[in-house]
Design an enzyme around this catalytic site. Structure first.
Site, PDB file in Angstrom:
ATOM      1  N   ARG A  42      36.093  38.875  42.642  1.00 45.43           N
ATOM      2  CA  ARG A  42      35.922  39.904  43.675  1.00 45.43           C
ATOM      3  C   ARG A  42      34.442  40.281  43.861  1.00 45.43           C
ATOM      4  O   ARG A  42      34.043  40.772  44.918  1.00 45.43           O
ATOM      5  CB  ARG A  42      36.761  41.129  43.267  1.00 45.43           C
ATOM      6  N   ILE A  69      37.797  46.473  52.229  1.00 44.38           N
ATOM      7  CA  ILE A  69      38.500  45.531  51.354  1.00 44.38           C
ATOM      8  C   ILE A  69      39.568  46.381  50.673  1.00 44.38           C
ATOM      9  O   ILE A  69      39.301  47.478  50.200  1.00 44.38           O
ATOM     10  CB  ILE A  69      37.546  44.864  50.328  1.00 44.38           C
ATOM     11  N   SER A  70      40.805  45.896  50.657  1.00 44.22           N
ATOM     12  CA  SER A  70      41.903  46.695  50.121  1.00 44.22           C
ATOM     13  C   SER A  70      41.713  46.995  48.646  1.00 44.22           C
ATOM     14  O   SER A  70      41.079  46.227  47.914  1.00 44.22           O
ATOM     15  CB  SER A  70      43.227  45.958  50.308  1.00 44.22           C
ATOM     16  N   GLN A  71      42.308  48.103  48.229  1.00 43.33           N
ATOM     17  CA  GLN A  71      42.325  48.472  46.816  1.00 43.33           C
ATOM     18  C   GLN A  71      43.132  47.415  46.048  1.00 43.33           C
ATOM     19  O   GLN A  71      44.216  47.029  46.496  1.00 43.33           O
ATOM     20  CB  GLN A  71      43.004  49.830  46.718  1.00 43.33           C
TER      21      GLN A  71
END
Ligand code: SAH
Length: 220
Positions: A42, A69-71
């Site tokens: 990530r 950006i999603s959790q």
């Protein structure tokens, strides 16, 4: 292709293990999902180097164009609802940073992902190729319409807040296929729709989440 091994240090690996621990404490038990999250770097591409320490926090983060950006927890949650994805044809609506697509790719899915923001599409497509995710195909378009040319899909996952359940997506599921989608305005309830037959769909309801809105039409 970049040398992922070289750019993934013990520090990053350690941070990922902590992230996995915190996600599993919150109730995600699917081993395949946790292992896939443990493999996606990530901190590479998904984040500017100035924000590196943020890369493995269990939080959403801005990625430009007003998007996030999603959790990781949310990605893990949606991916868990998809259950086994190996070898399956999956459509993702809302490519964004490409993080969710990468997790699905690590799990062996054939991923089709669609993004309505041209700049994000243009940034993410080469990045996913560079990371070696050859089983992800990126498209620039409106997710409300899905990808009729490539339908039917085994599963579809929507990663933006849908105001309603798009009919085109229901129709692009194979019979027995699933659509995982957060539905609602301010708060969204996570739904999993199963296509039971040609003209019958069943709905299950899960927890509440907050996503950025699913918007219609393409943006330049
Ligand atoms: N899956 C992403 C999450 C990105 S946030 C990740 O893992 O990082 C949601 C994304 O959905 C945004 O990039 C937004 O531009 C996109 N989006 C919103 N409405 C859309 C639509 N109708 N079709 C395709 N993408 C859409």
């Amino acid at each position: 292709m970049i040398n992922r091994e070289k750019m993934d240090t013990y520090l990053h690996k350690g941070m990922r293990i902590k992230l996995i621990e915190s996600i599993s404490k919150r109730g995600i038990t699917n081993k395949n999902v946790l292992e896939a999250i443990n493999r996606v770097p990530r901190h590479l591409y998904f984040f500017d180097s100035v924000f590196l320490e943020k890369a493995y926090e269990d939080k959403a983060f801005p990625i430009g164009e007003g998007q996030t950006i999603s959790q990781p927890y949310t990605v893990a949650y949606q991916t868990s609802l998809l259950e086994k994805v190996k070898g399956e044809k999956i459509l993702e609506v809302g490519t964004g940073s490409g993080y969710q697509a990468s997790v699905l790719s690590e799990m062996g899915a054939k991923v089709f992902t669609i993004e309505r923001q041209k700049k994000l599409y243009e940034k993410t497509k080469p990045m996913l190729a560079d990371l070696g995710y050859s089983n992800i195909k990126c498209f620039y378009g409106d997710g409300f319409a899905g990808l009729p040319t490539f339908a039917p899909f085994d599963k579809i996952v929507v990663t933006a807040a849908a105001p309603f359940i798009p009919e085109q997506l229901l129709k692009q599921l194979r019979i027995g296929g699933w659509l995982v989608i957060p539905v609602g305005e301010n708060v969204q309830s996570m739904k999993r729709i199963t296509r039971a037959s040609e003209d019958k769909w069943n709905e299950e309801i899960f927890d509440n989440f907050k996503f950025v809105p699913m918007l219609s039409g393409k943006a330049e």
